[in-house]
Design a protein around this motif. Structure first.
Motif, short mmCIF file in Angstrom:
data_model
loop_
_atom_site.label_atom_id
_atom_site.label_comp_id
_atom_site.label_asym_id
_atom_site.label_seq_id
_atom_site.Cartn_x
_atom_site.Cartn_y
_atom_site.Cartn_z
N LYS A 1 0.82 -1.21 0.00
CA LYS A 1 0.00 0.00 0.00
C LYS A 1 0.85 1.26 0.00
CE LYS A 1 -3.73 2.28 2.58
NZ LYS A 1 -4.77 2.06 3.60
N TYR A 2 1.96 1.21 0.71
CA TYR A 2 2.67 2.47 0.99
C TYR A 2 3.89 2.72 0.12
CZ TYR A 2 -0.53 2.91 4.84
OH TYR A 2 -1.68 3.04 5.56
N GLY A 3 4.31 1.74 -0.67
CA GLY A 3 5.47 1.96 -1.53
C GLY A 3 6.78 1.67 -0.82
N PHE A 4 7.83 1.56 -1.62
CA PHE A 4 9.15 1.22 -1.12
C PHE A 4 9.86 2.44 -0.54
CE2 PHE A 4 10.19 -3.15 -2.64
CZ PHE A 4 8.90 -3.49 -3.01
N THR A 5 11.09 2.24 -0.08
CA THR A 5 11.87 3.33 0.50
C THR A 5 11.90 4.54 -0.41
OG1 THR A 5 13.22 1.75 1.72
CG2 THR A 5 14.16 3.94 1.40
N THR A 6 12.02 4.31 -1.72
CA THR A 6 12.12 5.43 -2.65
C THR A 6 10.91 6.35 -2.60
OG1 THR A 6 12.76 6.02 -4.92
CG2 THR A 6 11.13 4.26 -4.69
N ALA B 1 -1.29 -4.92 3.57
CA ALA B 1 -0.44 -6.08 3.30
C ALA B 1 -1.29 -7.28 2.90
CB ALA B 1 0.39 -6.44 4.54
N ILE B 2 -0.78 -8.08 1.95
CA ILE B 2 -1.33 -9.42 1.68
C ILE B 2 -0.13 -10.36 1.65
CG2 ILE B 2 -2.69 -10.92 0.21
CD1 ILE B 2 -3.90 -8.59 -1.15
N ILE C 1 -2.39 -13.70 5.08
CA ILE C 1 -2.63 -12.70 6.11
C ILE C 1 -2.97 -11.41 5.36
CG2 ILE C 1 -1.64 -11.32 7.97
CD1 ILE C 1 0.26 -13.66 8.52
N VAL C 2 -4.17 -10.90 5.59
CA VAL C 2 -4.59 -9.66 4.92
C VAL C 2 -4.82 -8.60 5.99
CG1 VAL C 2 -6.22 -8.59 3.31
CG2 VAL C 2 -5.73 -11.05 3.14
N GLU C 3 -4.14 -7.47 5.82
CA GLU C 3 -4.30 -6.38 6.79
C GLU C 3 -4.80 -5.14 6.07
OE1 GLU C 3 -1.83 -6.30 10.35
OE2 GLU C 3 -0.93 -4.48 9.53
N LEU C 4 -5.83 -4.54 6.62
CA LEU C 4 -6.37 -3.30 6.08
C LEU C 4 -6.12 -2.20 7.09
CD1 LEU C 4 -9.85 -4.58 4.81
CD2 LEU C 4 -7.97 -3.81 3.37
#
Lengths: 491, 491
Positions: free
Chosen positions: B157-162, B249-250, B278-281
Motif C-alpha cells: 500500500k505504501y510503496g518502497f523506501t524510494t 499487506a497481503i 494474512i490480509v491487513e487493512l
C-alpha cells in the motif's frame, strides 16, 4: 552555423519530405510555446513518425553539431520548448497512438504525442483513468507532461507525472534508443526513469510512455466554501490536511481571481467572498462520506460563511468551471498578465499571501491568486497593461519578487510549470554550486556535446569536461545548509 | 595494491584512532552481510562520525586508488555490503542521531545509521510512523534501506523506501558533499534522488536522510484465511486487488512454510492449510470496515475454509509472528536454505507457484514459499543439507531457475533485497546492452575511477570512457522489446 539545406536533405531522405518543414511561414507556428514572452523561429522542424525516425533526427543533429529541442503540444508555460534559431525542433505530435490499455495490470502504453485526456478516455470503459490532470489536459501531450513532470489540481492526492510513469522508451542525446523502467515499479539498477521525468528535454526525447492507470473512485464529493479572506481559507486548508484528510484537490481563489472568473463565465460563487476553496474528496463511498462531514466542519470552524455542496455532476462542473477558466478569465479584467508558479510550505500560506499583497502594492500592480492550496503550489497572476510605460517592468519585478519569497520560505521556484528558459536564472538561488555540478555530471554523461535543449533548466551553459568549481583537499568541503527547518523539533 | 598502513595513518589523523580498525580479528566481524554465502575480510574499517569524516575517508580512498564499500547494519541479503580485500569498509553505524521530527510538515531528518524502527518510535508520539518495514526493521539502518531501496510487508500500500525519502545529503565518489532533493516533493532540476535510492552504494554514501512520515491509521484490521492450496490463495489475492481494495499487506505462506513456522513458534494456524493469507487493512475506520467485509467475502468465494479475524492487538501479533519468523523458522526443518527474492505479475501467481513446485521436484530439493503476495514479490526458500554431497549445487541451480522463471513472466530478478554481489550476473537477462550502457553512463559520471562498491549491481566491470558497444550510423538502432505485454488490449 551548420548548413541547414544539407541537414534538411538528410532528414527528408530519412523521414519523407512531408515530415520536414523549412518554410519560414510554417516555421513561425512553432516560434514559442505557452510562454509567448520568448519567441525564436527554428531553422527546421521535424515531425518523426516513430522512435527510429526520432533517433535519425537526433543523429543528424549530432553529426551537424546543431541543437535540438523536443516539443509536444506546445502548451508549456516556462519556455521549455522554445526553439533555437540555428537548431531543429522535434515535434512529437504525430506519434499519437495509444498502443495498449491493460486494466488487469493497471497500465497503458502510449506514444508521446497522445493527448493527456485521451488516455483517460481510453481507460474509462475499463473503470480506470489517468490521474495527472494539468489544466491544459484537453490539449497537452503525455510527452510534454513527462518532460515537465506536469501536475494538476488532483496531484495533491495522486502525485505528479513522475508518480504515474513506470516505463519509458527514449532516444538519448547521441541518438540511441533505450528503455528506462518498465511495467513494474522499482526494478533493479539505477532509477533513471525518475531522473528523466522532469528533465525538460535535456536528457533526450521520450518516444513511448508506460503509465499507471488509476481506478475510477467509487464516490466523488465536492464542496465550495466561501471565506471573508485568504487568511481564513488558508487556515481551513491547513486544518483539513492537519486532520489527516487527503482530499483529491483543495483549490483556492482570492477576491480578484473570483472577480475575473465571474466576469468571464458567471460561475455564481457566493457574493462577498474574499476567498473560496474548492475541496474535492474521492475514494470509497464510506470513507468519502465520513471525511466530507469533517471537511465541512473544519471549513466552518475556520470562518467559512457559506458552504455549497455539489448535488450532482452538473453542479460540480460549475464549481470547477470558475476555477479552470480563471487564468484565461483574467484577460477580462486586465490586458496583460504573467502566470507565476512557485511553491511554499502549506503552513505558511496565510503569511505568504499577505506578503504577496504587500509586494503588489509596493510594485503598483494587481495580483490575483488561483492555486493548488493543498500542496502550497501558488499561481499568482500578475496583472499589467503593456500599453502603459513601465508597467510590464513593474509586473516582471513583482513576479520575480514572489519567487524570492517562495525561496525565502524554503519552497521552490516552480511547482509544475518547469524551469525552462524562463527560470534557469533562479536555479542558483535554490541549489548550491555543488548541487548544480552534480546535475551537470548527469547532463554531460548523456549529452557531452550539449545539443539537447541547451539553455534550458541550467543557469550557465558550460562545456562538459572537468567538474567545474570542485575543490579538492586544500579546504574541507562546505556542507550546503538546507533552508527552512525552523520550528522542527530538534533532538 | 595500496599501502594500507599509510592509508590507516591518514584516516586515524582525520577521524581519530578509535574510528579506524585494522586488527584482523576485529575486521572479521565485517566479512559478510546477511548473505553469508560470500565472505571477504576488508583491509580496513572506518567508522566516520559525520559527513565531513565520511568525505575524508572517500577522498583518502580516491587518492590511494582503493575501493570503498558502505555498510549500515549489515542485514542485507544480496551481498551489497560485501567488502573488498584491498578496500575500505565505511561503516555508518555510528551516525545514528535523529536530527529532527517535524509532524507539521510530515518529515523526519535522520543520520544513516539510525535503525528503521527507531524512526517510527520517535514519530509515534506525534501520531506518525515511518512506513517501509523490512522484516529486519528492528536492526536494519535507514542508510542501508536507502542503498537497497528496501521494502517490507506493508509496501504493497505504501510503496518502497524510494517513495518515502524526499531528501539526501550524500558524499559522492569523489569525496564531495552534496544534496539531492529536499523537504518538498518534486523540486526542479534532475531527480537524482530517485537514481541514488537503490543504487546500492555505487553512486556514493548517504550521510543524512530526510524521510516522509505517515500518519498512524485510525483503524487496523487483520485476518488470517486458510486455503487448501496456493492456487486458491493466489486467486483470492487477485480477486482482492482486482476489486480495487488496496490492503496494507497481503502475505502468503505455503504448506512447507507453515510447517516450519509451527515448528519454531507454534503460531497455531488452522490445521490442514495448504496455504494461508494474512490480509491487513488500515485507514479511516469507515473505509476499513466496509472493505474488510469485502475481503472476507472474496476469500470465502475463492475457497478459504477458515477465516480468523484478529480480535485485538495480541491476536494480530500472533498472526504476524508466524509470518515474520518464517525465514528463520525454516532452520527447524532444514539445516541450510537459500532465500530467493524475485517478482512476477500478481496475476501469474498460481501458475508460477505450480512451476516452482515442478522445479523443486526436478531438482530434488524442497522449496517453501513465504511472500508478499499482493505485489507478486516471491521469497522462495530453497532447503538443502550442505552435508549431503551435491545438494548445495542442486539448491543453487533450483534457486537460479526460479529467477529465470520470474524473468520469463516479465517480472524482476529482485523485489526488495537488491542485486548486490549475488545477482549482478542476472542483470543482462533483464536489461539490454543499451539499457546497461545508459546506467553505466551515470555510474561513470559519478565515479569515473570505479571505486564506489565495484563488482556490485553491474555484471561486467569495465573502465569508464567511450560508451561501449554503441553502434553509430552503420546500422539502425535496435529497439529493445519489452517482455510480457501479452494479453493487453492492443490498438
Amino acid at each position: 552555423m551548420a548548413d541547414v539545406g544539407k541537414l534538411a536533405e538528410r532528414l527528408r531522405a530519412a523521414l519523407g519530405a512531408r515530415r520536414v518543414i523549412t518554410d519560414r511561414q510554417e516555421l513561425r507556428t512553432y516560434e514559442c510555446d505557452g510562454l509567448a514572452h520568448y519567441k525564436v523561429i527554428p531553422a527546421l522542424v521535424a515531425l518523426p513518425a516513430d522512435a527510429g525516425q526520432t533517433a535519425a533526427v537526433v543523429r543528424a543533429c549530432v553529426d551537424a553539431g546543431v541543437p535540438f529541442v523536443a516539443r509536444g503540444s506546445g502548451t508549456g508555460l516556462s519556455g521549455g520548448a522554445l526553439p533555437h534559431a540555428d537548431g531543429v525542433l522535434i515535434v512529437t505530435a504525430q506519434m499519437r497512438q495509444i498502443r495498449a490499455v491493460d486494466p488487469a495490470d493497471e497500465r497503458a502504453v502510449v506514444e508521446p504525442g497522445v493527448i493527456n485526456l485521451h488516455v483517460t478516455r481510453a481507460a474509462t470503459p475499463h473503470g480506470y483513468y489517468y490521474a495527472p490532470d494539468p489544466s491544459s489536459q484537453q490539449i497537452c501531450s503525455i510527452g510534454g507532461n513527462v518532460a515537465e513532470n506536469s501536475g494538476g489540481a488532483h496531484c495533491l492526492k495522486y502525485g505528479f507525472t513522475t508518480n504515474h510513469v513506470t516505463g519509458l522508451q527514449v532516444v538519448t542525446p547521441d541518438g540511441e534508443i533505450t528503455r528506462l523502467g518498465g511495467r513494474s515499479l522499482d526494478p533493479p539498477g539505477y532509477d533513471l526513469l525518475g531522473a528523466f521525468v522532469g528533465s525538460e528535454g535535456t536528457l533526450g526525447v521520450a518516444t513511448e510512455v508506460t503509465v499507471r492507470l488509476t481506478r475510477l473512485p467509487e464516490a466523488v464529493r465536492t464542496l465550495l466554501a466561501a471565506f471573508h479572506g485568504t487568511d481564513e481559507a488558508g487556515a481551513a486548508t491547513s486544518a483539513i490536511i492537519g486532520a489527516g484528510v487527503v482530499p483529491a484537490a483543495i483549490e483556492m481563489m482570492d477576491a480578484l481571481a473570483i472577480e475575473a472568473a465571474e466576469a468571464a463565465v458567471a460561475c455564481g460563487y457566493p457574493q462577498g467572498a474574499g476567498a473560496v476553496l474548492i475541496v474535492e474528496l474521492d475514494g470509497p463511498a464510506a470513507e468519502v462520506a465520513a471525511q466530507f462531514d469533517e471537511v465541512t466542519r473544519l471549513c466552518e470552524e475556520n470562518g467559512a460563511f457559506e458552504i455549497r455542496i455539489a448535488a450532482d455532476d452538473a453542479e460540480r462542473a460549475l464549481f470547477w468551471k470558475g476555477r479552470k477558466s480563471a487564468f484565461a478569465a483574467v484577460g477580462r479584467i486586465s490586458p496583460d498578465y504573467i502566470v507565476q508558479d512557485g511553491v511554499i510550505p502549506r503552513t505558511a500560506l496565510p503569511e505568504v499571501l499577505r506578503r504577496i499583497g504587500d509586494l503588489a502594492t509596493s510594485h503598483g500592480v494587481r495580483v490575483a491568486n488561483v492555486f493548488h492550496a493543498g500542496d502550497g503550489n501558488l499561481h499568482p497572476l500578475v496583472l499589467f497593461d503593456d500599453g502603459v510605460a513601465g508597467e510590464a517592468e513593474r509586473a516582471e519585478a513583482a513576479s520575480g519578487a514572489i519567487i524570492d519569497l517562495c525561496i525565502e520560505y524554503g519552497g521552490s521556484i516552480t511547482g509544475e510549470h518547469g524551469v525552462g528558459a524562463d527560470k534557469a536564472k533562479y536555479m542558483p538561488r535554490m541549489f548550491t554550486d555543488d548541487d548544480l555540478d552534480t546535475m551537470q555530471l548527469v547532463r554531460c554523461a548523456f549529452d557531452p556535446a550539449g545539443l539537447a535543449n541547451p539553455g534550458k533548466v541550467f543557469p550557465t551553459p558550460r562545456l562538459c569536461g572537468e567538474r567545474p568549481g570542485r575543490h579538492r583537499g586544500a579546504h574541507p568541503p562546505q556542507e550546503a545548509a538546507e533552508p527552512g527547518w525552523q520550528g522542527a523539533e530538534v533532538f
